[in-house]
Scaffold this active site. Structure first.
Site, mmCIF file in Angstrom:
data_model
loop_
_atom_site.group_PDB
_atom_site.id
_atom_site.type_symbol
_atom_site.label_atom_id
_atom_site.label_comp_id
_atom_site.label_asym_id
_atom_site.label_seq_id
_atom_site.Cartn_x
_atom_site.Cartn_y
_atom_site.Cartn_z
ATOM 1 N N ARG A 165 31.761 49.138 44.650
ATOM 2 C CA ARG A 165 33.160 49.605 44.599
ATOM 3 C C ARG A 165 33.416 50.682 45.653
ATOM 4 O O ARG A 165 34.502 50.742 46.232
ATOM 5 C CB ARG A 165 33.477 50.132 43.205
ATOM 6 N N ARG A 194 25.571 48.420 36.563
ATOM 7 C CA ARG A 194 26.629 49.442 36.523
ATOM 8 C C ARG A 194 26.438 50.436 37.678
ATOM 9 O O ARG A 194 27.401 50.857 38.318
ATOM 10 C CB ARG A 194 26.629 50.191 35.175
ATOM 11 N N LYS A 242 35.927 40.052 41.293
ATOM 12 C CA LYS A 242 37.352 39.952 40.945
ATOM 13 C C LYS A 242 38.167 39.284 42.067
ATOM 14 O O LYS A 242 37.682 39.167 43.207
ATOM 15 C CB LYS A 242 37.888 41.347 40.617
ATOM 16 N N GLU A 278 30.428 39.183 26.190
ATOM 17 C CA GLU A 278 31.046 38.639 27.402
ATOM 18 C C GLU A 278 30.346 37.354 27.869
ATOM 19 O O GLU A 278 31.004 36.418 28.325
ATOM 20 C CB GLU A 278 31.059 39.720 28.502
ATOM 21 N N TYR A 290 38.939 41.752 27.905
ATOM 22 C CA TYR A 290 39.509 43.107 27.979
ATOM 23 C C TYR A 290 40.155 43.547 26.664
ATOM 24 O O TYR A 290 41.018 44.433 26.669
ATOM 25 C CB TYR A 290 40.512 43.176 29.131
ATOM 26 N N THR A 334 34.470 53.335 38.209
ATOM 27 C CA THR A 334 35.621 52.442 38.013
ATOM 28 C C THR A 334 36.654 52.586 39.127
ATOM 29 O O THR A 334 37.192 51.597 39.616
ATOM 30 C CB THR A 334 36.277 52.726 36.647
ATOM 31 N N ASN A 342 39.509 46.550 41.729
ATOM 32 C CA ASN A 342 38.300 47.321 42.060
ATOM 33 C C ASN A 342 37.043 46.456 42.196
ATOM 34 O O ASN A 342 35.957 46.867 41.825
ATOM 35 C CB ASN A 342 38.102 48.459 41.049
HETATM 36 P P1 IDP Z 1 35.017 49.351 34.078
HETATM 37 O O1 IDP Z 1 35.528 48.097 34.766
HETATM 38 O O2 IDP Z 1 34.359 50.286 35.060
HETATM 39 O O3 IDP Z 1 34.148 49.055 32.873
HETATM 40 P P2 IDP Z 1 37.150 50.025 32.230
HETATM 41 O O4 IDP Z 1 37.493 51.409 31.792
HETATM 42 O O5 IDP Z 1 36.455 49.146 31.233
HETATM 43 O O6 IDP Z 1 36.310 50.143 33.568
HETATM 44 O O7 IDP Z 1 38.505 49.340 32.686
HETATM 45 C C1 IDP Z 1 38.570 47.937 32.886
HETATM 46 C C2 IDP Z 1 39.345 47.686 34.158
HETATM 47 O O8 IDP Z 1 40.693 48.103 33.967
HETATM 48 C C3 IDP Z 1 38.850 48.471 35.374
HETATM 49 O O9 IDP Z 1 37.801 47.834 36.063
HETATM 50 C C4 IDP Z 1 40.103 48.596 36.223
HETATM 51 O O10 IDP Z 1 40.291 47.418 37.020
HETATM 52 C C5 IDP Z 1 41.207 48.649 35.175
HETATM 53 N N1 IDP Z 1 41.593 50.032 34.928
HETATM 54 C C6 IDP Z 1 40.914 50.971 34.243
HETATM 55 N N2 IDP Z 1 41.589 52.135 34.194
HETATM 56 C C7 IDP Z 1 42.733 51.930 34.892
HETATM 57 C C8 IDP Z 1 43.866 52.748 35.208
HETATM 58 O O11 IDP Z 1 43.941 53.937 34.845
HETATM 59 N N3 IDP Z 1 44.859 52.162 35.936
HETATM 60 C C9 IDP Z 1 44.815 50.868 36.353
HETATM 61 N N4 IDP Z 1 43.755 50.053 36.076
HETATM 62 C C10 IDP Z 1 42.734 50.581 35.360
HETATM 63 MG MG MG Z 2 34.641 48.190 31.101
#
Ligand code: IDP
Ligand code: MG
Length: 135
Positions: A104, A87, A11, A128, A51, A93, A114
């Site tokens: 991370r 993963r 990212k 994707e 997304y 996350t 992240n």
């Molecule tokens: P992942 O990247 O681990 O698969 P996802 O739940 O798919 O996690 O969320 C996608 C992205 O959205 C995350 O990597 C993070 O950057 C962002 N994100 C997820 N939850 C939150 C939140 O509660 N606040 C702000 N950003 C979030």
């Molecule tokens: Mg995800």
């Protein structure tokens, strides 16, 4: 487990922070294969497609704005159990909850920036990969 493909993305915060090399090293250390790798600036359409499952959530708009804010590294990875292996390598996350030793956990600080994206299932990976490596 079967040979799978997965889509990873370093990212903007990690690219700007000079962490590409160290992250790629960790991916190589797994023994998985890097099939494609490209520095790119995502279009709004690519970001929204990636997304789509999060549309309508409170963090969606800032997530899209962030992911198009600077260059990313797009990666197509393959190998035995590639989705789950990556993963696990990435960690939770929220970097504050990610185990030390994960990407991370070691390179991230906040949930909105992240460090990495990684497909969460074989089905997500297929979707994707089609978005980011259409050829
Ligand atoms: P992942 O990247 O681990 O698969 P996802 O739940 O798919 O996690 O969320 C996608 C992205 O959205 C995350 O990597 C993070 O950057 C962002 N994100 C997820 N939850 C939150 C939140 O509660 N606040 C702000 N950003 C979030
Ligand atoms: Mg995800």
């Amino acid at each position: 487990m079967a040979v799978e493909q997965t889509y990873l993305m370093i990212k903007p915060d990690a690219v700007a922070g000079g962490k590409i090399g160290r992250i790629i090293s960790r991916i190589e250390d797994t023994g998985l294969t890097i099939e494609r790798m490209e520095l790119a600036h995502l279009t709004f359409e690519q970001a929204a497609a990636n997304y789509a499952e999060h549309e309508g959530k409170p963090f969606y708009d800032s997530l899209i704005a962030y992911i198009v804010s600077g260059p990313v590294v797009k990666l197509l990875i393959s190998g035995e159990g590639a989705v789950a292996v990556c993963r696990k390598l990435m960690g939770a996350t929220n970097p504050a909850e990610a185990t030390p030793g994960t990407i991370r956990g070691d390179f991230g600080l906040t949930v909105d920036a992240n460090v990495m994206h990684g497909s969460d299932s074989v089905e997500s990976a297929e979707r994707e990969v089609a978005i980011f490596f259409p050829n």
